[in-house]
Design an enzyme around this catalytic site. Structure first.
Site, short mmCIF file in Angstrom:
data_model
loop_
_atom_site.label_atom_id
_atom_site.label_comp_id
_atom_site.label_asym_id
_atom_site.label_seq_id
_atom_site.Cartn_x
_atom_site.Cartn_y
_atom_site.Cartn_z
N LYS A 147 18.04 73.07 -79.86
CA LYS A 147 17.68 72.19 -78.74
C LYS A 147 17.35 73.04 -77.51
O LYS A 147 17.99 74.07 -77.27
CB LYS A 147 18.87 71.27 -78.47
CG LYS A 147 18.66 70.19 -77.43
CD LYS A 147 19.92 69.31 -77.31
CE LYS A 147 19.78 68.21 -76.29
NZ LYS A 147 20.99 67.35 -76.20
N SER B 267 20.06 62.37 -76.63
CA SER B 267 19.02 63.21 -76.07
C SER B 267 18.50 64.27 -77.04
O SER B 267 17.41 64.79 -76.83
CB SER B 267 19.56 63.90 -74.81
OG SER B 267 20.63 64.76 -75.13
N SER C 54 24.72 62.22 -77.90
CA SER C 54 23.40 62.83 -78.12
C SER C 54 23.22 63.60 -79.41
O SER C 54 22.11 64.01 -79.72
CB SER C 54 23.05 63.77 -76.96
OG SER C 54 22.57 63.01 -75.89
N1 GLN Z 1 22.63 58.86 -73.77
C1 GLN Z 1 23.73 59.34 -72.99
C2 GLN Z 1 23.24 59.68 -71.61
O1 GLN Z 1 22.16 59.36 -71.33
C3 GLN Z 1 24.35 60.52 -73.67
C4 GLN Z 1 23.54 61.75 -73.50
C5 GLN Z 1 24.16 62.95 -74.13
O2 GLN Z 1 25.07 62.86 -74.97
N2 GLN Z 1 23.70 64.09 -73.71
O3 GLN Z 1 23.94 60.23 -70.82
#
Ligand code: GLN
Length: 488
Positions: free
Chosen positions: A77, A152, A176
């Site tokens: 990532k 994400s 995420s």
């Molecule tokens: N979707 C969640 C957020 O927008 C989690 C994101 C993540 O785990 N990085 O914060």
């Protein structure tokens, strides 16, 4: 095709000298050339560098060197530092930044012999659930390119699901890893907070962030976890708990283990097909000899609100460093304040700005006690809910997400709706426990993957993975391939 195989399958072939690391790497590169135009999992990749690493691995292999990931291509990532490679976090604000060093997780992959290549797409600074917040375009779900892959770490999930790499790394702050793994049909593991060093992971919310693997089966998740785990003097939050042999724990015998079904997770917004898949998984567990009992996590309702206070507060502090002075892009101004404002105004996307503003607000004097401090207290209640249940159950079973992958654009104008797609994954980060998502079926039409989430106590990954693998082996959902890539 070699790119469709798992780490353990390829490791066996490499050990028998049936294939070379170069052939494996080339088959991933071919797949990227074939499908990534439609999926956009990769922001960039350096084929020449990947093949050079493969050749070095082949040399070691012919010299009889043994390492757990020798010759296996693993993509990462765009939030993890890889020496001499771009590091953008899905944002424009880092400009042409090139990382001068390796994250500890990356260093460990390399030391284990992996071919670390490629930058995988993500929501900007890991804020989002769909990759639509990437400054470089949305990743598409390999099962249906009109749909999001989750986020994400959407690029990490899509790349593994589309067989563009053998495994990948992502990060999980509120879901995420598990949410995109569920929506793309692969295995995604969020280890316990402190299990893997976060050194070289660009921080979003430091008390919640964890690195973890995306893989094609549970055994590979166990192998990668073993490589990545351990205390690191460069991350004071990494914990010196011994690292067990996770793969050896996968003995398939789950007789007598106890699973908890939290009654608070059977909510109204749960899609009937998702519910049916999870119900069937519970039956499967009973068939395998596990006992399933209803449990209660009474503070579940407060998790999303608590998360969006704590995560934004920490993000507002962490993202202060992107100011046009230290890293990446810069837009000059007549004084430093104007330089900051112009750089940050142009460099950050709308979701990141929304969170910085929200986080600054909840930390500001007069609101700190009402929001931030209170959220910290609720966080303890949420953690205690879990710890209490883990006194009697070995793991907790839930859906990973309330629905299968939604359409691109469907929720992008409604941040609250988007935030709710993490309703089942967020508590795990607040509690600091471990969780994994494994494929547990498909919706009928269109055919989209559904994920089953298993949550375990702090540092309980060995048993968690054993439970996940027993289910996986009994069902075989993980072997299905998206039509776009199958038989390619
Ligand atoms: N979707 C969640 C957020 O927008 C989690 C994101 C993540 O785990 N990085 O914060």
């Amino acid at each position: 095709m070699l790119n469709q195989l798992t780490v353990s399958e390829l490791a066996a072939k490499l050990a028998r000298r049936e294939v070379s690391a170069r052939e494996i790497t080339q088959s991933c590169l071919n797949q990227i050339a074939r499908v990534d135009g439609k999926i956009h999992a990769f922001l960039s990749h350096d084929a020449g560098d990947a093949l050079a690493q493969a050749d070095a691995a082949d040399k070691e292999l012919s010299g009889g060197v043994k390492k757990p990931l020798l010759g296996i291509p693993i993509a990462v990532k765009d939030v993890l530092a890889v020496k001499n490679q771009p590091l953008n976090c899905g944002s424009k604000i880092l400009g042409q930044f090139i990382s001068p060093y390796d994250a500890t997780a990356v260093e460990k992959l390399k030391a284990a012999g992996a071919i670390v290549f490629g930058r995988l797409n993500m929501d900007e600074f890991a804020m989002g659930s769909s990759t639509e917040n990437s400054a470089f375009g949305t990743t598409k779900n390999p099962w249906d390119t009109a749909r999001i892959p989750g986020g994400s770490s959407g690029g990490s999930a899509a790349a593994v699901a589309a067989d563009e790499c053998i495994a990948s790394l992502g990060s999980d702050t509120g879901g995420s890893i598990r949410q995109p793994a569920a929506l793309c049909g692969c295995v995604g593991l969020k280890p316990t907070y402190g299990r893997i060093s976060r050194y070289g992971l660009v921080a979003f919310a430091s008390s919640l962030d964890q690195i973890g693997p995306f893989t094609k089966d549970v055994r590979d998740a166990a192998t990668l976890l073993g490589v990545l785990s351990g205390a690191d003097p460069r991350d004071a939050t990494s914990v010196p708990v011994p690292v067990p042999d996770y793969a050896a724990a996968l003995d398939g015998n789950i007789k007598g283990l106890k699973l908890g079904l939290p009654r608070e997770y059977m909510i109204g917004g749960l899609d009937p097909e998702v519910k049916a898949a999870v119900d069937a998984a519970v039956k499967q567990y009973e068939k395998l000899g596990a006992e399933v009992v209803e449990i209660s996590l009474p503070h579940t309702d407060y998790a999303v609100a608590t998360y969006y206070i704590i995560a934004t507060a920490e993000a507002s502090a962490n993202l202060a460093r992107f100011d046009g002075i230290r890293y990446g892009a810069r837009i000059d101004g007549s004084d430093p304040i104007e330089l900051y404002a112009k750089t940050r105004g142009a460099g950050f996307g709308p979701e990141v700005k929304r969170r910085i503003i929200l986080g600054t607000y909840v930390l500001s004097s007069g609101y700190y006690d009402a929001y931030y401090l209170r959220a910290q207290k609720v966080r303890t209640l949420i953690r205690n809910d879990f710890l209490k249940e883990f006194e009697t159950v070995d793991a907790i079973v839930t859906p990973t997400t309330p629905t299968a992958a939604f359409k691109i654009g469907e929720k992008s104008d409604d941040p609250l709706q988007m935030y709710l797609s993490d309703i089942f994954t967020i508590s795990c980060n607040l509690a600091g426990i471990c969780g994994v998502s494994v494929p547990c079926g498909f919706t009928r039409s269109p055919k989209l993957p559904i994920g089953l989430q298993l949550l375990g106590p702090p540092f309980g990954e060995a048993r968690l993975l054993k439970l996940a693998q027993a289910y996986e082996q009994a069902t075989g959902w993980h072997r299905e391939k998206p039509p776009l890539t199958a038989g390619a």
